[in-house]
Design a protein around this motif. Structure first.
Motif, PDB file in Angstrom:
ATOM      1  N   HIS A 112       0.874  -1.172   0.000  1.00  0.00           N
ATOM      2  CA  HIS A 112       0.000   0.000   0.000  1.00  0.00           C
ATOM      3  C   HIS A 112       0.910   1.221   0.000  1.00  0.00           C
ATOM      4  N   LEU A 113       0.345   2.418   0.024  1.00  0.00           N
ATOM      5  CA  LEU A 113       1.160   3.602  -0.259  1.00  0.00           C
ATOM      6  C   LEU A 113       1.489   4.456   0.973  1.00  0.00           C
ATOM      7  N   HIS A 114       1.399   3.880   2.170  1.00  0.00           N
ATOM      8  CA  HIS A 114       1.813   4.615   3.366  1.00  0.00           C
ATOM      9  C   HIS A 114       3.328   4.832   3.340  1.00  0.00           C
ATOM     10  N   GLY A 115       3.744   5.947   3.950  1.00  0.00           N
ATOM     11  CA  GLY A 115       5.136   6.373   3.867  1.00  0.00           C
ATOM     12  C   GLY A 115       6.160   5.354   4.336  1.00  0.00           C
ATOM     13  N   LEU A 148      -7.168   1.268  -6.226  1.00  0.00           N
ATOM     14  CA  LEU A 148      -7.955   1.883  -5.150  1.00  0.00           C
ATOM     15  C   LEU A 148      -7.054   2.569  -4.134  1.00  0.00           C
ATOM     16  N   ASP A 149      -5.900   1.963  -3.853  1.00  0.00           N
ATOM     17  CA  ASP A 149      -4.971   2.569  -2.900  1.00  0.00           C
ATOM     18  C   ASP A 149      -4.340   3.830  -3.481  1.00  0.00           C
ATOM     19  N   LEU A 150      -4.067   3.824  -4.787  1.00  0.00           N
ATOM     20  CA  LEU A 150      -3.508   5.024  -5.419  1.00  0.00           C
ATOM     21  C   LEU A 150      -4.541   6.152  -5.399  1.00  0.00           C
ATOM     22  N   ALA A 151      -5.812   5.799  -5.595  1.00  0.00           N
ATOM     23  CA  ALA A 151      -6.876   6.804  -5.562  1.00  0.00           C
ATOM     24  C   ALA A 151      -6.959   7.418  -4.165  1.00  0.00           C
ATOM     25  N   GLU A 152      -6.916   6.541  -3.150  1.00  0.00           N
ATOM     26  CA  GLU A 152      -6.996   6.996  -1.759  1.00  0.00           C
ATOM     27  C   GLU A 152      -5.804   7.901  -1.419  1.00  0.00           C
TER      28      GLU A 152
END
Ligand SMILES: [Zn+2]
Length: 290
Positions: A112-115, A148-152
């Motif tokens: 996912h895209l969390h830092g 969906l994660d990129l959208a979020e």
């Protein structure tokens, strides 16, 4: 030092981008500290150690890296807060210990895209990690993330904004290295992803399955091993807490039936383990501990 082992005939390595202090309440949500401090004791500031592990898989489709840690684009202040002062190239250093360079990585799966998972996906082009032009840390790799994660991440709200930094993925979108996918993917003959919603809308976990043996890299679907047993101990970070409980219940059943080797990304004590039946339901029997 990285941990190296086989899943059937597939060689896997667990690497780390380093341990850093994190708020205990973040990981254990509304659970009273009196309960979770039996598992991990916080310091006077309520901080507990958190690891940032990655998985490296030697697959028939090439070298697959799962997640990239915090990376080296953090400000001086952020680095001090995470106790990373003076330490750069942590994950890349772990790769080097195995004899690999960033150019050897063929595929990067971003859970996912969390830092703390994609910070290391890009880096400043400067050798001393001072701000400048941005480049891919793994220049030859195809990076995978869920749509969906990129959208979020691209349109966060007040609650989710703090951990999404576009400079971690935008350069990869711009140069065509980021492949945006929808749903579970087959990555290699023995490697596939599965969607585990809860922590984010479409968090992707990674399975390695070879013959009778299988491994599941959980990502943030389950932060600490104890949370496989205590399903109600939902991290404050999870944006869909009730979904995250049901996701864990499903994963836990399958992992128990298949004797799956579970890899925990943030648990500072339990690196891997398998589920066994316990008094309060399935619980993790640790294998690699720190
Ligand atoms: Zn995380």
């Amino acid at each position: 030092m990285p941990y190296t082992f086989q899943v059937g005939s597939t060689r896997c390595h667990i690497l780390t981008d380093g341990q850093h202090p994190a708020d205990g309440g973040g990981f254990f949500g509304v659970v009273p500290r009196l309960l979770w401090q039996r598992v991990i004791k916080p310091n006077a500031d309520n901080l507990i150690p958190s690891d940032t592990r990655s998985l490296l898989i030697e697959s028939d489709a090439g070298l697959i890296l799962v997640d990239t840690g915090n990376g080296d684009k953090l400000s001086v202040k952020e680095r001090q807060r995470l106790h990373f002062t003076g330490r750069t190239d942590r994950l890349v250093g772990e790769l080097r210990k195995l004899g690999y360079a960033p150019t050897d990585i063929d595929i990067v799966v971003l859970t996912h895209l969390h830092g703390d998972h994609v910070g290391g996906a890009t880096r400043w082009a400067t050798p001393d990690h001072t701000p400048g032009p941005l480049i891919a840390t793994f220049p030859k790799a195809r990076y995978l993330c869920q749509r969906l994660d990129l959208a979020e991440a691209s349109f966060p709200n007040e609650r989710t904004a703090a951990t999404f930094h576009a400079h971690n993925w935008e350069p990869l979108l711009a140069n065509g290295q980021l492949q945006v996918v929808d749903g579970p993917q087959r990555i290699a003959k023995n490697v596939r992803t599965e969607i585990a919603p809860g922590h984010t809308a479409a968090l992707q976990m990674v399975w390695v399955e070879d013959g009778e043996e299988n491994l599941l890299f959980l990502g943030d679907a389950c932060n600490w091993a104890v949370q496989m047993n205590r399903l109600a101990w939902v991290p404050a970070f999870d944006i869909f807490p009730l979904t995250s409980i049901e996701t864990k219940r499903r994963i836990r059943q399958e992992a128990l039936e298949r004797n799956t080797l579970l890899v925990f990304q943030h648990d500072a004590q339990v690196v891997t383990g398998r589920l066994v039946e316990g008094e309060r339901g399935p619980q993790v029997q640790p294998e690699i501990v720190e």
